[in-house]
Motif scaffolding. Structure first.
Motif, short mmCIF file in Angstrom:
data_model
loop_
_atom_site.label_atom_id
_atom_site.label_comp_id
_atom_site.label_asym_id
_atom_site.label_seq_id
_atom_site.Cartn_x
_atom_site.Cartn_y
_atom_site.Cartn_z
N ILE A 6 35.04 48.37 27.68
CA ILE A 6 36.35 47.75 27.87
C ILE A 6 37.41 48.75 27.40
CG2 ILE A 6 37.90 45.86 27.23
CD1 ILE A 6 35.29 44.21 26.67
N MET A 23 35.15 39.09 34.26
CA MET A 23 34.88 39.89 33.08
C MET A 23 36.04 40.87 32.85
SD MET A 23 31.69 42.42 32.31
CE MET A 23 31.66 43.44 30.83
N ILE A 24 36.57 40.90 31.66
CA ILE A 24 37.70 41.77 31.35
C ILE A 24 37.22 43.21 31.16
CG2 ILE A 24 39.53 42.27 29.67
CD1 ILE A 24 40.01 39.74 31.35
N LYS A 25 37.91 44.13 31.87
CA LYS A 25 37.60 45.56 31.74
C LYS A 25 38.75 46.37 31.15
CE LYS A 25 34.43 45.78 35.72
NZ LYS A 25 34.21 46.44 37.04
N CYS A 65 40.30 48.71 38.29
CA CYS A 65 40.27 47.33 37.76
C CYS A 65 41.07 46.40 38.66
CB CYS A 65 40.86 47.29 36.36
SG CYS A 65 39.94 48.24 35.14
N ASP A 108 41.75 40.06 37.89
CA ASP A 108 40.91 39.17 37.08
C ASP A 108 40.11 39.90 36.01
OD1 ASP A 108 39.03 40.42 38.66
OD2 ASP A 108 38.21 38.59 39.53
N GLU A 109 40.31 41.23 35.94
CA GLU A 109 39.64 42.03 34.91
C GLU A 109 40.63 42.55 33.86
OE1 GLU A 109 36.02 43.92 37.57
OE2 GLU A 109 38.02 44.80 37.75
#
Length: 264
Positions: A36, A1-3, A204, A207-208
């Motif tokens: 985000i 999941m992108i943060k 973070c 992969d985020e």
């Protein structure tokens, strides 16, 4: 999941007329609602970023000078200066080889020669930094310089000089920035390294992280993100380093990608 989303400025969120992607400010608000973070990583210095930061109302730290500094609002929170012993000899070599350059510190802009690619930077910084014409009698050893920008007429012209400087000072980062412009920074000062520092501050992991870029100084960003988005206006070399491609900077490529990817 992108943060964490990090975007370059020129050629990325800015169109060819230096106007910000008109949808981006609203998209940033929508991303915030999903927890985000959106921020920027640019080769510009603090004065050339003031308007962009204000217009987007950026609240999180952002990266300038190709990774040499991290700022929050107008306060520097991370700094990777060039080795002090390296600046004067590097400038002397560039002068001897007749390569026009600008050397940036917090308060000074050291200038050698005129070149169309550098004139715009000089003009915009006329009332922001003290302009000093380079000459060998000036001692710059006590001034922390962040970046030297060099203009060439052809990327082949500077290869031997680049090799000479890199051999003398292995603790610097001498890279093609965009077009026929090159930059010299500390070896620690890359956009990729700065993003890793920023990600650590914000909690973070790789992969985020999602990044957007269009030019050579953006390649290190792709190395530290799980989603790397090249702009449609990028060279093929840049596109090959990315995991995704979006439309160009004149057609809101950043905001369009974000809207589709996150379902905003």
């Amino acid at each position: 999941m992108i943060k964490l989303v990090v975007a370059d400025c020129d050629g990325t969120i800015l169109d060819d007329h230096k106007k910000i992607d008109p949808q981006l400010k609203e998209v940033i608000k929508l991303l915030k609602q999903k927890n985000i973070i959106f921020t920027l990583a640019t080769g510009r210095n603090i004065f050339l970023m003031e308007e962009v930061v204000q217009d987007l109302d950026l609240e999180y730290p952002y990266i300038i000078n190709n990774g040499a500094n991290i700022y929050q609002k107008n306060k520097m929170i991370e700094n990777y200066s060039l080795p002090k012993e390296a600046v004067q000899p590097i400038c002397s070599i560039l002068e001897n080889e007749n390569f026009p350059f600008l050397a940036y510190s917090e308060k000074e802009l050291v200038i050698y020669s005129k070149h169309q690619l550098l004139e715009g930077f000089k003009e915009k910084l006329k009332n922001k930094l003290e302009h000093i014409e380079f000459n060998l009698s000036i001692n710059f050893s006590n001034i922390p310089f962040f970046k030297i920008t060099i203009a060439t007429n052809d990327v082949e012209d500077i290869k031997e000089t680049k090799k000479q400087i890199e051999e003398l000072f292995p603790n610097i980062n001498f890279k093609r920035s965009e077009g026929t412009l090159f930059t010299i920074t500390s070896s620690q000062a890359t956009k990729g390294n700065a993003i890793q520092t920023l990600a650590s501050m914000l909690g973070c992991e790789k992969d985020e992280i999602m990044v957007f870029g269009d030019n050579y100084n953006d390649i290190t960003m792709f190395d530290v993100a799980s989603v790397g988005v090249a702009m449609g206006n990028s060279d093929e070399t840049i596109k090959q380093c990315a995991t995704h491609e979006t439309s160009d900077n004149n057609h809101n490529g950043v905001s369009e990608f974000l809207i589709k990817y996150f379902g905003l």
